[in-house]
Design a protein around this motif. Sequence first.
Motif, PDB file in Angstrom:
ATOM      1  N   VAL A 100      64.460-114.741  31.046  1.00 34.67           N
ATOM      2  CA  VAL A 100      64.055-114.109  32.313  1.00 34.67           C
ATOM      3  C   VAL A 100      64.210-115.114  33.460  1.00 34.67           C
ATOM      4  N   TYR A 107      61.937-110.271  44.603  1.00 38.59           N
ATOM      5  CA  TYR A 107      62.079-109.439  43.398  1.00 38.59           C
ATOM      6  C   TYR A 107      61.055-108.318  43.441  1.00 38.59           C
ATOM      7  N   ALA A 130      58.800-106.165  40.944  1.00 41.86           N
ATOM      8  CA  ALA A 130      58.338-106.095  39.548  1.00 41.86           C
ATOM      9  C   ALA A 130      57.312-104.971  39.437  1.00 41.86           C
ATOM     10  N   HIS A 157      56.685-110.797  31.684  1.00 40.19           N
ATOM     11  CA  HIS A 157      58.036-111.331  31.496  1.00 40.19           C
ATOM     12  C   HIS A 157      58.022-112.750  30.949  1.00 40.19           C
ATOM     13  N   VAL A 185      63.172-106.165  38.468  1.00 41.25           N
ATOM     14  CA  VAL A 185      63.088-106.633  37.078  1.00 41.25           C
ATOM     15  C   VAL A 185      62.147-105.696  36.334  1.00 41.25           C
ATOM     16  N   VAL A 242      67.640-105.912  36.681  1.00 40.56           N
ATOM     17  CA  VAL A 242      67.472-106.800  35.526  1.00 40.56           C
ATOM     18  C   VAL A 242      66.589-106.071  34.521  1.00 40.56           C
ATOM     19  N   ASP A 273      64.542-106.478  31.196  1.00 36.09           N
ATOM     20  CA  ASP A 273      63.985-107.448  30.259  1.00 36.09           C
ATOM     21  C   ASP A 273      63.768-106.718  28.935  1.00 36.09           C
ATOM     22  N   CYS A 278      68.116-109.219  29.630  1.00 36.08           N
ATOM     23  CA  CYS A 278      67.431-110.371  29.013  1.00 36.08           C
ATOM     24  C   CYS A 278      67.085-110.042  27.568  1.00 36.08           C
TER      25      CYS A 278
END
Length: 433
Positions: free
Chosen positions: A96, A120, A122, A128, A197, A231, A233, A259
């Motif tokens: 991450v 970012y 989130a 993460h 993310v 992104v 994860d 990720c």
Amino acid sequence: MAEHESLTIASGEGCWLKTVDGKRLFDGVSSLWCNLHGHRHPRLDAAIREQLDRVAHVTTLGMSCDTTQRFARVLVDRCPGTLNHAFFSSDGASSVEAAIKMSLQYWRQCERPRPSKTRYLALGRAYHGDTTGGVSLGGIDYFHDIFSPLLFKPVRGPLPCSFRLPAGVPSAGAAQHYASEIRKLLEQHHDSLAAIVIEPLVQGAAGMITHPVGFLRRVRELCDEFDVLLVCDEVATGFGRTGELFACEHEAVTPDILCLGKGITGGYLPMAATVATSRVFEAFLGYSHERRQFFHGHTYGGNPLAAAVALASLSLFDNPDTAGIRLLERVRIHSDHLIVRLHQLAQHPRVANVRGRGLMLAVELAPDQGTLQPLNPEYDLAQRVCRGCYQLGLWIRPLGNVLVLMPPLVATRDELDWMIDCVEESLAEVDAT
Ligand code: PMP
């Protein structure tokens, strides 16, 4: 540590562990959500031994081992879309961390640079990993609050919970509702956002919070519309856990950066990967004097022993079992069965909710039905149920008031039924005392 009781494992075989005192325990959390094919799998053991006879470790800085190269190729072939480039590190948090830095650097070096993109988005209760970047994105107060002086601040999105919806939101409109909250945040912040993310489909450490179907797809569309990287994860959801190799495949989504960790080696050795699309990769491609390269490196990134077992682990997904069924199909069949069994368990007055995707399942115990509880380790009903399970030979670990059930993907129907029986029996026992 003041109340630490030592539990020391001497060996493992299949889904079972044996303590130094000879007690057999079913590994109901897959050794922290990473074991896929069981312990001491002959093919995985052999892969490591064979690699050990060649070389245990070489760096991937300036050279690399052919085993690692082979794994990189096989891995990206299995990843969706143009996720064609793997960057290796040693654990999920590092994967991450690399994604955070990669997405920021991408916006400085892409065809039309946007250097203002340094923040970012989130989700609520995100998890993460425990490095500083991961903790900054994290939204679990109990774990993360104390470190706030060290952290950067993300734009905080909603917790897209599928089973406790805000008043007036029907189930069928849940994905749309949460996506519209994300849209509002993007309208306000897209100029400064490098990436969103998210843990796709299931937020594990938050207490196995399942997202409404269709939410991930909508987030992908919003990222495209507002020019923000996505992104995913998949440290917890990756490698078959949800019934597809990667959770994002359930919604035909290709993230810009993926990720991976935990199950990447079948749960044998530490390894992680941050996989980028060709578009992201190309922003870093250049001669050394251009200084476009990704300045990030880990001593053991791409370790050949880990790569050897990771290759063997991936190949096992293609192997049919004795009934001719491949692993992902088997996960889906077992999951459907377990969800039915969990719904029976949900009749118990102490059970507030049951949920899950694939073999990533949870039983939420009820101090208070109807409201989503913060993770509360002081509430010890879940601890007591886990202790009861331990007496019966099942090892599980709670997250606050949520019992987590994450058996190895190869667990048999009988083992899985027995696991639920243990939880049922332990609940009854706790109730009676
Ligand atoms: N991301 C997610 C979604 C996770 O669940 C975890 C670990 N539970 C991590 C990152 C961190 O992985 P690691 O513990 O290997 O650093």
